[in-house]
Design an enzyme around this catalytic site. Sequence first.
Site, PDB file in Angstrom:
ATOM      1  N   GLU A   1      57.221  60.328  10.428  1.00  0.00           N
ATOM      2  CA  GLU A   1      56.622  61.411  10.895  1.00  0.00           C
ATOM      3  C   GLU A   1      57.136  61.920  12.279  1.00  0.00           C
ATOM      4  OE1 GLU A   1      54.198  63.131   9.027  1.00  0.00           O
ATOM      5  OE2 GLU A   1      53.663  64.702  10.773  1.00  0.00           O
ATOM      6  N   ASP A   2      57.408  61.057  13.112  1.00  0.00           N
ATOM      7  CA  ASP A   2      57.571  61.764  14.519  1.00  0.00           C
ATOM      8  C   ASP A   2      58.826  61.127  15.220  1.00  0.00           C
ATOM      9  OD1 ASP A   2      55.022  62.502  14.772  1.00  0.00           O
ATOM     10  OD2 ASP A   2      54.113  60.477  15.442  1.00  0.00           O
TER      11      ASP A   2
END
Length: 725
Positions: free
Chosen positions: A82-83
């Site tokens: 996700e990051d």
Amino acid sequence: MTKHPALSIQSILDTLPPSDNNSDGRQLVQRAFALADQAHQGQKRASGEPYIQHCLAVAKILADLGLDSPTIAAGLLHDVVEDTTITVPQLRTEFGDEIARLVDGVTKLGQFDEMEGRDTRTYDDRELESLRKMFLAMVDDPRVVMIKLTDRVHNLRTLGSLSEERRRRIARETLDIFAPLANRLGIWQIKWELEDLGFRHVNPDKYKEIARLIDERRADRETSINKIIERLLERCRAEGIDADISGRPKHIYSIWRKMERKSVSFDQVYDVRAVRVIVDTLAQCYQTLGIVHALWKPIPGEFDDYIATPKDNLYQSLHTAVVSDDGRPLEVQIRTRQMHEMAELGIAAHWRYKEGVKRDPLYEQKIAWFRSLMDWRQDVVDAHEFMDSMRTDVFQDRVYAFTPKGKLIDLPAGSTPIDFAYHVHTDVGDRCRGARVNGKLVALDFQLQTGDQVEILTAKRGGPSRDWLNPHLGYVKSQRARNKIKHWFKKQDRQANIAQGREILERELRRLSLEDMPLDDVALLFEHDELDDFLAAIGGGDITSQQIATKVIEAEQKREAARQTDVSPDEVVGVRKPQGPAALSVRGTGGLLTTLAQCCHPVPGDAIVGYITRGRGVSIHRRDCANILRSDEEERFIEVSWGTGQATYPVVIKIGAYDRGGLLRDIAAVVAGEGINMSAVNVSTSKNLATFVATLDIYDVAQLSRVLDKIERLPNVIEVRRQTG
Ligand code: MN
């Protein structure tokens, strides 16, 4: 610079469960840490802490729960996709399929907490969507949901640096979705922490007040509990039972809920002392129960044996309440160590063990239940229908009934023998013709209770009845059975479905006295160009007679409205100019002057505005309707509001029947049962035929359709229809 002491990877390695504390397990966790640490390099949390601290914290909670090393490794990596720039295929190459799947699963669950600003759906829709994702993920691998839950625990622990509004929203969502889910999975340790942390942000004042009261009473409570423990421990030892007895902590949110639910004060909840006794064997549980009941007087009705009948999240324990020495109630829970582990960790307990440990049959059943969710998911296309069924099938109470051979069938509450039959086997459902419950013949819409023994009576061949799909008649509760019935009809020969569909459609139009409406026109209302396709859809159960009734009545109202000429606002029935709130009544018969707009479909409760059309009376729009917002013809708007009571309109129905004693009484009972007022009735008989003409005050078309259905099912009734003119 950080409020929390920094975690190190060493502290996690030190917490690895014995089964994973070997070179493979340790290496896996270390490699996962190395990658996560590098990938999140330079990123910071809102609190200013290095991001990797969040990953370590999540991994630490998972390790404390005793989960296996792949889960802990995935916990360290849970945010990298996700990051950071790391991808799932990269994870697969480096760590193998299992970990890649876990991280992918957590990523797909999405950032519920990050939806603000770019999401215009309502909270309710988002909640449903979250639930849907959670359940689908859980079916694939419950560890995904466990990682998500621990992620949420840590996010809540560190909410402090966010804005108040975001804190509240995340906390609310936690209480609505995550805590019930942890409960459903039986992970008590996570459940209570989510609840208390969530409550603290949703209702900070109450939280602080209860926390303060607990603090004030602590010393007193501990003294009295210690006395109880000592007494009980002594008696257990005398009987040769090696028991661990502890005072049971009361959690803030559960105290508050009890205060709310029972409308009692803090002291009344907190006065109840509670201890937990943990013993070695099942026999000792009951032996200890005997000791407790000999020491103190049991409170009648407060004994529950969740060992013989576990809760549906697999919780097992004996619960009793007695009057303790100081006259105050004392709650006692008694269980074995193994049951205790299950109670604290729920489904998570399963991953504490490697091969070679015998599996819990109850757990297997739970897994079968998850799989069955998966099973019918394939058949459901419509997201709303899916969510409805999630709500019915998953979140409400359930009923557990037994086959004659003692197999447990897990059903949503309100299920009938037909639901039961379809859960046993599709073929049994299709051929179901009757049922015996606890030896007695029952109707097919009988509502099963937990503990019922159900024997399905089947025909040699043949299929389900179309009535089973009629929601008014209550034959089927679970979405799964409904889908299987639909499936059966879909499989039938198309020509047979078309013929059936035509029969249903013509019958519905006749009942509503709309025989003059061409069938092609009705098909167009459902966006079917081909009449046969439309009829097949009805015959196949995709379109119900109730949906037909609603659409054709709408169309009829539109047609009537189109016949109206220009009206000035003062002439509009039930609608007044802005000076005050007005009652809006839409009349289904006679001079109809208002219509509900087709663009935004307002329903009672919506904020609405009236728009004076050219030649079609006043159309009622929602205030947020795009067409209204766009319009600059101020002078055409008038204020309208929904009437306070439900507006009803008179509908005359005609019932033909072979006369019999008590028929009028039965009709009146059906009408009254629907909460409908019958304002006039007229009976004429000729030979053995009776004709009833009754005026009913109807609130909406769905209600009309429902009552017609029910009257038609009374013995001896031949036909029921709405009369016009
Ligand atoms: Mn996270």
